[in-house]
Design a protein around this motif. Sequence first.
Motif, mmCIF file in Angstrom:
data_model
loop_
_atom_site.group_PDB
_atom_site.id
_atom_site.type_symbol
_atom_site.label_atom_id
_atom_site.label_comp_id
_atom_site.label_asym_id
_atom_site.label_seq_id
_atom_site.Cartn_x
_atom_site.Cartn_y
_atom_site.Cartn_z
ATOM 1 N N PHE A 14 18.555 57.263 89.081
ATOM 2 C CA PHE A 14 19.133 58.271 88.195
ATOM 3 C C PHE A 14 19.959 57.580 87.121
ATOM 4 C CE2 PHE A 14 19.040 60.252 92.439
ATOM 5 C CZ PHE A 14 18.219 61.332 92.178
ATOM 6 N N THR A 15 19.957 58.147 85.937
ATOM 7 C CA THR A 15 20.881 57.675 84.898
ATOM 8 C C THR A 15 22.149 58.511 85.007
ATOM 9 O OG1 THR A 15 20.076 59.252 83.249
ATOM 10 C CG2 THR A 15 18.951 57.089 83.358
ATOM 11 N N GLU A 16 23.169 58.121 84.284
ATOM 12 C CA GLU A 16 24.420 58.895 84.251
ATOM 13 C C GLU A 16 24.153 60.306 83.729
ATOM 14 O OE1 GLU A 16 27.475 58.141 85.381
ATOM 15 O OE2 GLU A 16 26.630 56.276 86.157
ATOM 16 N N GLU A 17 23.248 60.409 82.763
ATOM 17 C CA GLU A 17 22.890 61.719 82.207
ATOM 18 C C GLU A 17 22.324 62.631 83.291
ATOM 19 O OE1 GLU A 17 22.373 64.856 79.724
ATOM 20 O OE2 GLU A 17 23.442 63.013 79.241
ATOM 21 N N ALA A 18 21.513 62.107 84.176
ATOM 22 C CA ALA A 18 20.919 62.905 85.252
ATOM 23 C C ALA A 18 21.998 63.470 86.156
ATOM 24 C CB ALA A 18 19.951 62.059 86.067
ATOM 25 N N LEU A 19 23.015 62.675 86.429
ATOM 26 C CA LEU A 19 24.070 63.106 87.343
ATOM 27 C C LEU A 19 24.974 64.180 86.735
ATOM 28 C CD1 LEU A 19 24.960 59.629 88.859
ATOM 29 C CD2 LEU A 19 23.480 61.413 89.807
ATOM 30 N N ARG A 20 24.904 64.407 85.434
ATOM 31 C CA ARG A 20 25.686 65.466 84.783
ATOM 32 C C ARG A 20 24.966 66.812 84.802
ATOM 33 N NH1 ARG A 20 26.079 61.878 80.119
ATOM 34 N NH2 ARG A 20 27.270 60.166 80.911
ATOM 35 N N ARG A 21 23.762 66.833 85.268
ATOM 36 C CA ARG A 21 22.980 68.082 85.323
ATOM 37 C C ARG A 21 23.441 68.949 86.482
ATOM 38 N NH1 ARG A 21 18.483 68.018 82.237
ATOM 39 N NH2 ARG A 21 17.825 66.023 81.436
ATOM 40 N N PRO A 22 23.215 70.263 86.363
ATOM 41 C CA PRO A 22 23.480 71.135 87.518
ATOM 42 C C PRO A 22 22.540 70.763 88.678
ATOM 43 C CG PRO A 22 23.057 72.427 85.526
ATOM 44 C CD PRO A 22 22.801 70.995 85.184
ATOM 45 N N PRO A 23 22.946 70.942 89.915
ATOM 46 C CA PRO A 23 22.132 70.529 91.068
ATOM 47 C C PRO A 23 20.704 71.069 91.043
ATOM 48 C CG PRO A 23 24.312 71.203 91.786
ATOM 49 C CD PRO A 23 24.230 71.510 90.319
ATOM 50 N N GLN A 24 20.518 72.336 90.708
ATOM 51 C CA GLN A 24 19.159 72.899 90.694
ATOM 52 C C GLN A 24 18.296 72.240 89.624
ATOM 53 O OE1 GLN A 24 21.841 74.787 91.221
ATOM 54 N NE2 GLN A 24 21.323 75.579 93.237
ATOM 55 N N ALA A 25 18.866 71.954 88.464
ATOM 56 C CA ALA A 25 18.104 71.312 87.392
ATOM 57 C C ALA A 25 17.736 69.882 87.793
ATOM 58 C CB ALA A 25 18.908 71.316 86.093
ATOM 59 N N LEU A 26 18.687 69.172 88.409
ATOM 60 C CA LEU A 26 18.406 67.816 88.858
ATOM 61 C C LEU A 26 17.323 67.823 89.938
ATOM 62 C CD1 LEU A 26 18.946 64.802 88.831
ATOM 63 C CD2 LEU A 26 20.833 65.202 90.447
ATOM 64 N N ALA A 27 17.439 68.742 90.881
ATOM 65 C CA ALA A 27 16.437 68.837 91.952
ATOM 66 C C ALA A 27 15.053 69.111 91.373
ATOM 67 C CB ALA A 27 16.828 69.915 92.951
ATOM 68 N N ALA A 28 14.947 70.028 90.421
ATOM 69 C CA ALA A 28 13.655 70.356 89.804
ATOM 70 C C ALA A 28 13.073 69.140 89.091
ATOM 71 C CB ALA A 28 13.809 71.526 88.839
ATOM 72 N N MET A 29 13.930 68.394 88.390
ATOM 73 C CA MET A 29 13.453 67.213 87.669
ATOM 74 C C MET A 29 13.005 66.133 88.657
ATOM 75 S SD MET A 29 15.149 65.063 84.604
ATOM 76 C CE MET A 29 15.105 66.540 83.615
ATOM 77 N N VAL A 30 13.764 65.937 89.743
ATOM 78 C CA VAL A 30 13.384 64.945 90.751
ATOM 79 C C VAL A 30 12.040 65.325 91.375
ATOM 80 C CG1 VAL A 30 13.982 64.002 93.023
ATOM 81 C CG2 VAL A 30 15.728 64.159 91.241
ATOM 82 N N LEU A 31 11.882 66.582 91.758
ATOM 83 C CA LEU A 31 10.628 67.019 92.377
ATOM 84 C C LEU A 31 9.442 66.860 91.424
ATOM 85 C CD1 LEU A 31 11.738 70.148 94.421
ATOM 86 C CD2 LEU A 31 11.064 67.901 95.288
ATOM 87 N N ALA A 32 9.632 67.219 90.163
ATOM 88 C CA ALA A 32 8.541 67.085 89.189
ATOM 89 C C ALA A 32 8.166 65.615 88.996
ATOM 90 C CB ALA A 32 8.944 67.709 87.860
#
Length: 185
Positions: A65-83
């Motif tokens: 993850f980049t620092e930018e990824a960690l600033r996302r809301p949990p659901q958005a981060l989860a969706a991006m990780v799964l995709a």
Amino acid sequence: MSTEFDNLVAEFERFQEQGRKAEQRLAAYDGMREEIAAVEVTATAPDRSVTVTAGPGGAIKNLQFTEEALRRPPQALAAMVLATIQTAVAEGARRQAETVQRYVGDDLNVLDQVLETQAEMLGVPVEQLRASTSAPPVRRAAEEEDFAEREFLSDKPGASRAQAPPPPVSQGEEFLRKLYDGEDH
């Protein structure tokens, strides 16, 4: 008697040659297994905030993850990780299918089967997925073959168990077959 002996020797040499060919095919399949085990695919999210590395069978080997990824809301981060995982695993499966296709040939249409399944699951055209592979499309036969009857280790393409019965075996040939089979036990 000399003719029968010559026939026995020739038959024994054919048995030995078949054994050598079987060993060569098995060695080739070992090479295929090694290539598949070495498959590793890295996929990155469109915004480059998530990177996933997948190995054979969809095993996730690394997740970054980049620092930018960690600033996302949990659901958005989860969706991006799964995709991103889905992208890496799908590409890994395609590469594995390409490897299998190279070793078994076009008879089984392994790559086509993977592409069709992924197209259905991902909701994208098969042609789009095929564009990401290095293998050419496989032309299918008019009728699908029943692979339950297929001899995969045969020297002859298209050989199957549903062939004419073998010619009668002489007593000498039968003796050699029993002798040859006895060495395996």
